[in-house]
Design a protein around this motif. Sequence first.
Motif, short mmCIF file in Angstrom:
data_model
loop_
_atom_site.label_atom_id
_atom_site.label_comp_id
_atom_site.label_asym_id
_atom_site.label_seq_id
_atom_site.Cartn_x
_atom_site.Cartn_y
_atom_site.Cartn_z
N LYS A 121 -5.91 -2.46 -0.54
CA LYS A 121 -5.28 -3.79 -0.57
C LYS A 121 -4.62 -4.05 -1.92
O LYS A 121 -3.56 -4.65 -2.01
CB LYS A 121 -6.37 -4.87 -0.35
N PHE A 122 -5.30 -3.60 -2.97
CA PHE A 122 -4.79 -3.81 -4.33
C PHE A 122 -3.44 -3.11 -4.50
O PHE A 122 -2.47 -3.69 -5.01
CB PHE A 122 -5.82 -3.26 -5.33
N ILE A 123 -3.36 -1.88 -4.02
CA ILE A 123 -2.10 -1.11 -4.11
C ILE A 123 -1.00 -1.81 -3.31
O ILE A 123 0.15 -1.91 -3.74
CB ILE A 123 -2.32 0.35 -3.64
N LYS A 124 -1.37 -2.34 -2.16
CA LYS A 124 -0.42 -3.06 -1.30
C LYS A 124 0.10 -4.31 -2.04
O LYS A 124 1.31 -4.60 -2.03
CB LYS A 124 -1.14 -3.44 0.00
N LYS A 125 -0.82 -5.02 -2.70
CA LYS A 125 -0.40 -6.23 -3.41
C LYS A 125 0.51 -5.90 -4.59
O LYS A 125 1.46 -6.63 -4.89
CB LYS A 125 -1.63 -7.01 -3.89
N LEU A 126 0.18 -4.81 -5.27
CA LEU A 126 1.07 -4.38 -6.37
C LEU A 126 2.46 -4.10 -5.81
O LEU A 126 3.48 -4.49 -6.40
CB LEU A 126 0.51 -3.13 -7.07
N GLU A 127 2.48 -3.43 -4.67
CA GLU A 127 3.77 -3.09 -4.04
C GLU A 127 4.53 -4.37 -3.65
O GLU A 127 5.74 -4.47 -3.85
CB GLU A 127 3.50 -2.24 -2.81
N GLN A 128 3.79 -5.37 -3.12
CA GLN A 128 4.47 -6.63 -2.76
C GLN A 128 5.06 -7.31 -3.99
O GLN A 128 6.03 -8.05 -3.91
CB GLN A 128 3.47 -7.57 -2.07
#
Length: 389
Positions: A341-348
Amino acid sequence: MSFLAKNYNRRKIAFKKGKGSFLYGTNGKKYLDFVQGIAVNSFGHANPYLIKAINNQSKKIWHVSNAFIIPEGERLAKRLTQKTFADYVFFQNSGAEATEAAIKVARRYFYSIGKPKKNRILCVKNSFHGRTIAAIFASGSKKMTEGFGPRVAGFDHFEFNSIKSLKKSINKNTAAIMLEPVMGEGGIKVHSKLFLRNLRKICNKKNILLIADEVQCGIGRSGKFFAYEYAKIKPDIVPIAKGIGGGFPIGAVLMSKKAASGINSAGTHGSTFGGNPLAMTIGNAVLDQIYKKGFLKEIQKKSIYFFEEQNKRKKDYSKLIEEIRAVDLLIGLKLFNDQTKFIKKLEQNKLLTIRAAENTVRILPPLNVKKKEIDLAVKIIRKVCRESK
Ligand SMILES: Cc1ncc(COP(=O)(O)O)c(C=O)c1O
C-alpha cells in the motif's frame, strides 16, 4: 488483452518518455523515477552522453562475433581491471549469466588443478543471483525454485552474516562462497565489514574462491566502485551487470589471474552477443562518467543528505518505518507491515519505488540524482507517512 506471459505483477502505468530522474506517463503524469529499471539506469533516462555514444557507434558497427577481436571490449576490460582486483573479464548480457559464469569459473579452476570434486558453491539462504535454472538453486529460496525441479545439485546454504553458520556449512568440496555484499532483492541487507573480513580469511585458509555478486550493489551504487571495498577485502570473482550498461543489457564476470586460470583456454565458455561493439561502447561511456574524479564521493554525500533529510521528521514515520537501510544510493525503508500500500501511495504522489524482501521499499535513484530531486522524494515520503499514520 495482453499476449505477454503473466509472470509479472505489472503496475498499470506505461511511459512515453524519460528524462534524467523523471518518467512521463501515457496518463499525462510526470513521475520521479527512483526505480531506474531496478538499479540499471546509472545516469537516468535519455542521458545525452550515452545517447551520443550509442548514436556514434550505431553508425559504425553493432555486432561482430567473438571469433574476432573487438577493440571496444578490449578497452572496457582493460579499464575494469585497472580499477579493480581483476586481471581478466568475460562479457555477457545479463546478471544471471554473469553469476552462472562466476560459478563456472570457480568450478573450472579446481578442475584445472586436479580437484574436480571440489565443486560445491556455498550461498546465503534466500539470496538472489538471478532466474536461470542454476541461479535459482544457488539462491536457495523455496519461492523461486518451486516447480522447477529436479533440483540442480552442487549448492549449499548458510545464514546471512553468520560466521558460525558459514563455518558449519563449509565442507572439503566447497569450491566457492558466493554472496552479495549488500543484498538488494533481499531487502538492502548489509553484510558487516567484520563478517566479510572473516569470510576472506576463511576462504584463504581453506582454499575457497570468494565470489562477490555486485550485479545490483556494484558500479558506484554503493558509493564505492564495488561494495566489497568497504570491508577492504579483495574477492576472486565478481559478476556485474545492471549499472555497467546504464540501461543497455551488459553482464560481465571479473576474475583474478588465479581464478581465471581454469577458463583461460579456448572453448571453455562463450556467448554470441556478450561483449559486442555496441554494448562495449556504452559500457565505456558509463565508465567515463563514473571514473570522473570526485563522482563517487558525490554519491556518498547525496546519500548522507537523503538520510539526514529523511530523519529530520522521524516522528512522522516512527510507527511505520522500522528501519532505514542504506548503502549510499541503495536505499531501503523497512516497514513494520507489508509495503504494497505504501508503494502504491508513493506512486499516487508520483514517486516510483519498488519492493524488496522483508517489507522493504527499495529506493534507487540514478547515480547523478540532483539534490532537489532528493528533496522532492523526501517530501513525498513524509506526506505518505503522515497520511498513513
Ligand atoms: C544480486 C543480483 N544478482 C543477479 C541478478 C540477476 O540479474 P538479471 O536479472 O540481469 O539476470 C540480480 C537481479 O536483480 C541481482 O540483483
